[in-house]
Design a protein around this motif. Structure first.
Motif, PDB file in Angstrom:
ATOM      1  N   ALA A  99       0.861  -1.379  -0.293  1.00 32.78           N
ATOM      2  CA  ALA A  99      -0.148  -0.284   0.103  1.00 32.78           C
ATOM      3  C   ALA A  99       0.665   1.262  -0.069  1.00 32.78           C
ATOM      4  CB  ALA A  99      -1.030  -0.079   1.004  1.00 32.78           C
ATOM      5  N   ILE A 100       1.797   1.615   1.175  1.00 33.21           N
ATOM      6  CA  ILE A 100       2.815   2.296   0.736  1.00 33.21           C
ATOM      7  C   ILE A 100       3.644   2.640  -0.561  1.00 33.21           C
ATOM      8  CG2 ILE A 100       4.931   3.190   2.061  1.00 33.21           C
ATOM      9  CD1 ILE A 100       3.661   2.217   5.136  1.00 33.21           C
ATOM     10  N   VAL A 101       4.069   1.694  -1.509  1.00 35.10           N
ATOM     11  CA  VAL A 101       5.429   1.538  -2.564  1.00 35.10           C
ATOM     12  C   VAL A 101       3.662   2.109  -3.165  1.00 35.10           C
ATOM     13  CG1 VAL A 101       5.848   0.521  -4.307  1.00 35.10           C
ATOM     14  CG2 VAL A 101       6.528   0.259  -1.870  1.00 35.10           C
ATOM     15  N   LEU A 102       2.891   1.753  -3.778  1.00 34.63           N
ATOM     16  CA  LEU A 102       1.626   1.894  -4.712  1.00 34.63           C
ATOM     17  C   LEU A 102       1.308   3.783  -4.184  1.00 34.63           C
ATOM     18  CD1 LEU A 102      -0.420  -0.882  -5.049  1.00 34.63           C
ATOM     19  CD2 LEU A 102       1.479  -0.085  -6.542  1.00 34.63           C
ATOM     20  N   SER A 103       0.747   3.568  -2.831  1.00 30.61           N
ATOM     21  CA  SER A 103       0.391   5.028  -2.899  1.00 30.61           C
ATOM     22  C   SER A 103       1.225   6.087  -2.493  1.00 30.61           C
ATOM     23  CB  SER A 103       0.120   5.300  -1.525  1.00 30.61           C
ATOM     24  OG  SER A 103       0.572   4.692  -0.138  1.00 30.61           O
ATOM     25  N   GLY A 104       2.491   6.130  -2.332  1.00 32.12           N
ATOM     26  CA  GLY A 104       3.681   6.859  -2.599  1.00 32.12           C
ATOM     27  C   GLY A 104       4.501   7.414  -4.367  1.00 32.12           C
ATOM     28  N   PHE A 105       3.909   6.382  -4.820  1.00 34.46           N
ATOM     29  CA  PHE A 105       4.434   6.005  -6.016  1.00 34.46           C
ATOM     30  C   PHE A 105       3.336   7.651  -6.790  1.00 34.46           C
ATOM     31  CE2 PHE A 105       3.837   5.094 -10.664  1.00 34.46           C
ATOM     32  CZ  PHE A 105       4.862   5.297 -11.230  1.00 34.46           C
ATOM     33  N   ILE A 106       1.938   6.763  -7.076  1.00 38.51           N
ATOM     34  CA  ILE A 106       0.605   7.594  -7.507  1.00 38.51           C
ATOM     35  C   ILE A 106       0.945   8.945  -6.644  1.00 38.51           C
ATOM     36  CG2 ILE A 106      -1.595   7.865  -7.692  1.00 38.51           C
ATOM     37  CD1 ILE A 106      -1.565   4.324  -6.908  1.00 38.51           C
ATOM     38  N   GLY A 107       0.859   9.324  -5.663  1.00 39.58           N
ATOM     39  CA  GLY A 107       1.087  10.404  -5.289  1.00 39.58           C
ATOM     40  C   GLY A 107       2.471  11.379  -5.517  1.00 39.58           C
ATOM     41  N   ALA A 108       3.147  10.526  -5.437  1.00 39.44           N
ATOM     42  CA  ALA A 108       4.706  11.604  -6.010  1.00 39.44           C
ATOM     43  C   ALA A 108       4.721  11.565  -7.168  1.00 39.44           C
ATOM     44  CB  ALA A 108       5.863  10.089  -5.533  1.00 39.44           C
ATOM     45  N   VAL A 109       4.028  11.690  -8.323  1.00 44.23           N
ATOM     46  CA  VAL A 109       3.910  11.334  -9.528  1.00 44.23           C
ATOM     47  C   VAL A 109       2.282  12.756  -9.976  1.00 44.23           C
ATOM     48  CG1 VAL A 109       3.463  10.542 -12.172  1.00 44.23           C
ATOM     49  CG2 VAL A 109       4.525   8.664 -10.486  1.00 44.23           C
ATOM     50  N   LEU A 110       1.457  12.527  -9.522  1.00 44.26           N
ATOM     51  CA  LEU A 110       0.260  13.185  -9.633  1.00 44.26           C
ATOM     52  C   LEU A 110       1.275  14.793  -8.919  1.00 44.26           C
ATOM     53  CD1 LEU A 110      -2.802  11.485  -8.746  1.00 44.26           C
ATOM     54  CD2 LEU A 110      -1.549  12.148 -11.245  1.00 44.26           C
ATOM     55  N   GLY A 111       1.425  14.241  -8.221  1.00 45.22           N
ATOM     56  CA  GLY A 111       2.679  15.768  -7.240  1.00 45.22           C
ATOM     57  C   GLY A 111       3.285  16.511  -7.727  1.00 45.22           C
ATOM     58  N   MET A 112       3.972  16.184  -8.456  1.00 40.63           N
ATOM     59  CA  MET A 112       5.536  16.352  -8.981  1.00 40.63           C
ATOM     60  C   MET A 112       4.178  17.164 -10.308  1.00 40.63           C
ATOM     61  SD  MET A 112       8.963  13.853  -9.432  1.00 40.63           S
ATOM     62  CE  MET A 112       7.989  12.435  -9.262  1.00 40.63           C
ATOM     63  N   ALA A 113       3.103  16.415 -10.735  1.00 42.89           N
ATOM     64  CA  ALA A 113       2.711  16.784 -12.421  1.00 42.89           C
ATOM     65  C   ALA A 113       1.834  17.888 -11.991  1.00 42.89           C
ATOM     66  CB  ALA A 113       1.731  16.014 -12.677  1.00 42.89           C
ATOM     67  N   ALA A 114       1.329  18.315 -10.596  1.00 40.38           N
ATOM     68  CA  ALA A 114       0.675  19.312 -10.454  1.00 40.38           C
ATOM     69  C   ALA A 114       1.772  20.661 -10.271  1.00 40.38           C
ATOM     70  CB  ALA A 114      -0.365  19.109  -9.048  1.00 40.38           C
ATOM     71  N   GLY A 115       2.399  20.012  -9.427  1.00 40.36           N
ATOM     72  CA  GLY A 115       3.418  21.111  -8.493  1.00 40.36           C
ATOM     73  C   GLY A 115       4.306  21.726 -11.131  1.00 40.36           C
ATOM     74  N   TYR A 116       4.809  21.286 -11.168  1.00 40.91           N
ATOM     75  CA  TYR A 116       5.667  20.920 -12.380  1.00 40.91           C
ATOM     76  C   TYR A 116       5.130  21.931 -13.128  1.00 40.91           C
ATOM     77  CZ  TYR A 116       9.095  20.538 -16.029  1.00 40.91           C
ATOM     78  OH  TYR A 116      10.571  20.889 -16.813  1.00 40.91           O
ATOM     79  N   PHE A 117       3.800  21.368 -13.646  1.00 41.40           N
ATOM     80  CA  PHE A 117       2.837  22.253 -14.928  1.00 41.40           C
ATOM     81  C   PHE A 117       1.913  23.199 -14.535  1.00 41.40           C
ATOM     82  CE2 PHE A 117       3.421  17.614 -16.568  1.00 41.40           C
ATOM     83  CZ  PHE A 117       4.021  18.175 -17.122  1.00 41.40           C
ATOM     84  N   GLY A 118       1.353  23.158 -12.896  1.00 43.78           N
ATOM     85  CA  GLY A 118       0.406  24.385 -13.180  1.00 43.78           C
ATOM     86  C   GLY A 118      -0.827  24.542 -13.237  1.00 43.78           C
ATOM     87  N   GLY A 119      -1.056  25.275 -13.444  1.00 47.47           N
ATOM     88  CA  GLY A 119      -2.279  25.792 -14.582  1.00 47.47           C
ATOM     89  C   GLY A 119      -3.421  24.920 -14.568  1.00 47.47           C
ATOM     90  N   MET A 154      -8.358  -5.702  -1.736  1.00 48.07           N
ATOM     91  CA  MET A 154      -9.348  -5.572  -1.617  1.00 48.07           C
ATOM     92  C   MET A 154      -8.456  -4.243  -0.836  1.00 48.07           C
ATOM     93  SD  MET A 154     -12.860  -4.869   0.018  1.00 48.07           S
ATOM     94  CE  MET A 154     -12.037  -4.765   1.828  1.00 48.07           C
ATOM     95  N   VAL A 155      -8.031  -4.434   0.999  1.00 53.06           N
ATOM     96  CA  VAL A 155      -7.348  -3.857   1.393  1.00 53.06           C
ATOM     97  C   VAL A 155      -6.622  -2.726   0.998  1.00 53.06           C
ATOM     98  CG1 VAL A 155      -6.154  -3.346   4.009  1.00 53.06           C
ATOM     99  CG2 VAL A 155      -8.043  -5.007   3.394  1.00 53.06           C
ATOM    100  N   ILE A 156      -4.975  -2.843   0.729  1.00 57.63           N
ATOM    101  CA  ILE A 156      -4.700  -2.632  -0.215  1.00 57.63           C
ATOM    102  C   ILE A 156      -4.987  -1.453  -1.002  1.00 57.63           C
ATOM    103  CG2 ILE A 156      -2.414  -2.196  -2.054  1.00 57.63           C
ATOM    104  CD1 ILE A 156      -1.927  -5.193  -0.918  1.00 57.63           C
ATOM    105  N   PHE A 157      -6.244  -1.918  -1.969  1.00 52.90           N
ATOM    106  CA  PHE A 157      -6.826  -1.088  -3.109  1.00 52.90           C
ATOM    107  C   PHE A 157      -7.451   0.342  -2.375  1.00 52.90           C
ATOM    108  CE2 PHE A 157     -10.916   0.510  -4.806  1.00 52.90           C
ATOM    109  CZ  PHE A 157      -9.984   1.231  -6.426  1.00 52.90           C
ATOM    110  N   ILE A 158      -8.017  -0.276  -0.976  1.00 44.98           N
ATOM    111  CA  ILE A 158      -8.809   0.818  -0.259  1.00 44.98           C
ATOM    112  C   ILE A 158      -7.848   2.125   0.375  1.00 44.98           C
ATOM    113  CG2 ILE A 158      -9.897   1.447   1.816  1.00 44.98           C
ATOM    114  CD1 ILE A 158     -11.443  -0.970   1.310  1.00 44.98           C
ATOM    115  N   ILE A 159      -7.096   1.280   0.855  1.00 52.94           N
ATOM    116  CA  ILE A 159      -5.114   2.308   1.208  1.00 52.94           C
ATOM    117  C   ILE A 159      -5.170   3.178   0.834  1.00 52.94           C
ATOM    118  CG2 ILE A 159      -3.057   2.192   2.557  1.00 52.94           C
ATOM    119  CD1 ILE A 159      -4.125  -0.323   4.149  1.00 52.94           C
ATOM    120  N   VAL A 160      -4.707   2.369  -0.478  1.00 65.33           N
ATOM    121  CA  VAL A 160      -3.755   3.175  -1.838  1.00 65.33           C
ATOM    122  C   VAL A 160      -4.593   3.943  -2.112  1.00 65.33           C
ATOM    123  CG1 VAL A 160      -2.985   3.592  -3.878  1.00 65.33           C
ATOM    124  CG2 VAL A 160      -2.847   1.319  -2.540  1.00 65.33           C
TER     125      VAL A 160
END
Length: 292
Positions: A99-119, A154-160
């Motif tokens: 759960a931590i690896v998946l949520s960290g990867f998804i969150g990091a990619v989306l967070g970098m996209a939001a901060g880098y591209f803006g708008g 299912m637990v991993i999916f909900i946590i992510v």
């Protein structure tokens, strides 16, 4: 009357994590959890699912009527508590790591996209974060439990689904600052592609923060998984989980306190250890804190 104080060596060990020293006790606890997860079937004294009604409700070994063959006692079906805690550690560590690896990867990619591209990209991802964080996790788990088969997946999916937002918010804020740094601007001027900027310039600068947050959330994920299993929404029998052990033992709390105390102590120790280790990592990896 003189105020009683702890001996200095003991006090030093207890406060070491706050003073910047390595938290040996916390690291040892987490290491034990991981050892149980990796070597559980080989180090477990009994089969975690073995039922022996003749040995039901055996108290821990240090109490009258206890037995060294069941150090932490047995439950209402005669199953060994220590063996079930070891088996539950395997489930908890497996769920937490995935759960931590998946949520960290998804969150990091989306967070970098939001901060880098803006708008527009930043606005869309930020609104998605706000919407997701406004949804309570337990009702969300109940919703998915009604349509998905219960179990580790299912637990991993909900946590992510619940935890990626924490990584995304932190990474977005850090990248908003990093994109104004000279090395990022020079990389864009030199014609470096966006994936390369993400991989070479942004990711290494947010890695420390991600590591600290992942360590802090290790215990939080274990508690969340235990809560879902306690409510019957997570890991299902015959698989063993610490939350399931609490649910099984709650009806016998007055006659067999060890049924809920032992898994409860395991959950508390894992959560406290991850928090102490995370605090130490934060103080160690933060250059500002190191100078204080």
């Amino acid at each position: 009357m003189a105020e009683a104080v702890l001996p200095r060596p003991l006090l030093g060990r207890l406060l070491r994590a706050r003073e910047g020293g390595f938290p040996y006790i916390a690291a040892t606890v987490l290491a034990l959890v991981l050892v149980c997860a990796l070597l559980g079937p080989w180090i477990s004294p009994h089969d975690a699912g073995r039922i022996a009604l003749s040995e039901a409700m055996t108290p821990p070994a240090w109490l009258e009527g206890g037995s060294m063959s069941h150090v932490l006692g047995t439950d209402n079906l005669g199953r060994d508590i220590l063996s079930r805690i070891i088996a539950g550690a395997r489930v908890s560590a497996n769920v937490a790591l995935y759960a931590i690896v998946l949520s960290g990867f998804i969150g990091a990619v989306l967070g970098m996209a939001a901060g880098y591209f803006g708008g527009v990209v930043d606005a869309l991802i930020s609104r998605l974060i706000d919407v997701q964080m406004s949804v309570p996790s337990i009702p969300l788990a109940m919703l998915f439990a009604a349509v998905l088969p219960p179990g580790e997946a299912m637990v991993i999916f909900i946590i992510v689904l619940s935890y990626w937002t924490w990584y995304a918010r932190l990474v977005r804020g850090e990248v908003l600052s990093l994109r104004e740094r000279d090395f990022v601007k020079l990389a864009k001027v030199a014609g470096v592609g966006t994936p390369t900027v993400f991989y070479r310039h942004l990711a290494p600068n947010v890695l420390n923060m991600l590591l600290v947050l992942a360590t802090l959330q290790f215990g939080s994920v274990i508690v969340f998984e235990a809560g879902l299993s306690f409510l019957g929404l997570g890991i299902q029998p015959p698989n063993v989980s610490w939350g399931g052990m609490l649910a099984d033992g709650r009806n016998f709390i007055e006659v067999a306190w060890w049924l809920i105390t032992m898994p409860g102590l395991a959950i508390m120790a894992a959560c406290l250890a991850s928090n102490l280790l995370g605090d130490w990592l934060r103080d160690t990896l933060d250059p500002v804190r190191r100078q204080l």
